[in-house]
Structures are given as C-alpha cells and as structure tokens.
Motif scaffolding. Structure first.
Motif, PDB file in Angstrom:
ATOM      1  N   CYS A   7       0.842  -1.194   0.000  1.00  0.00           N
ATOM      2  CA  CYS A   7       0.000   0.000   0.000  1.00  0.00           C
ATOM      3  C   CYS A   7       0.886   1.256   0.000  1.00  0.00           C
ATOM      4  N   CYS A  14      -0.348   2.798   4.916  1.00  0.00           N
ATOM      5  CA  CYS A  14      -1.005   1.565   5.344  1.00  0.00           C
ATOM      6  C   CYS A  14       0.035   0.466   5.259  1.00  0.00           C
ATOM      7  N   PHE A  16      -0.373  -2.701   4.750  1.00  0.00           N
ATOM      8  CA  PHE A  16      -0.776  -3.893   4.002  1.00  0.00           C
ATOM      9  C   PHE A  16       0.162  -4.198   2.836  1.00  0.00           C
ATOM     10  N   HIS A  33      -8.500  -5.662  -0.984  1.00  0.00           N
ATOM     11  CA  HIS A  33      -8.060  -4.831   0.139  1.00  0.00           C
ATOM     12  C   HIS A  33      -8.487  -3.373  -0.064  1.00  0.00           C
ATOM     13  N   HIS A  38     -10.050   0.663   2.098  1.00  0.00           N
ATOM     14  CA  HIS A  38      -9.877   2.043   1.651  1.00  0.00           C
ATOM     15  C   HIS A  38     -11.109   2.599   0.958  1.00  0.00           C
TER      16      HIS A  38
HETATM   17 ZN   LIG Z   1      -4.033  -0.492   2.513  1.00  0.00          ZN
END
Ligand SMILES: [Zn+2]
Length: 58
Positions: A7, A14, A16, A33, A38
């Motif tokens: 991300c 973020c 992720f 995701h 988001h």
């Molecule tokens: Zn993210």
C-alpha cells in the motif's frame, strides 16, 4: 520468489502488503483490500495498470 505490492508504494499510509505467486494473484488481493479497507467503490483497469508497475518480485 513472490510478487509483492505494498500500500505504501501506492502512496497510501497503510502497512498492508499483497503477496502472491503471480501478478494476477497480487492484483486480486490488492483490489479486495482497496475495496474493504480504503473504501474504493470500483477498482478500475487504470488502477490495476498503475499497480502492476509497482509490483516487485522478492
Ligand atoms: Zn491499505
């Protein structure tokens, strides 16, 4: 060897990371995701295209 898209690389603060064996797998995870975390209503082809460029092989 795995493909990774973070991300952070997309410019979002973020932690992720989408990971997979193939680019398609990573994009699928990233799209899910983005929708879930988001609030992206629609993941367009343009998104996918720009994400594709950011995917790294680790
Ligand atoms: Zn993210």
């Amino acid at each position: 060897m795995a493909k990774v898209l973070k991300c952070k690389d997309v410019g979002i603060d973020c932690a992720f990371e989408a990971q997979g064996k193939t680019i398609d797998e990573v994009l699928k995870q990233a799209a899910a995701h983005a929708r879930k975390e988001h609030g992206a209503k629609r993941v367009t082809q343009d998104y996918l295209k720009s994400w594709k460029k950011l995917i790294r092989t680790v």
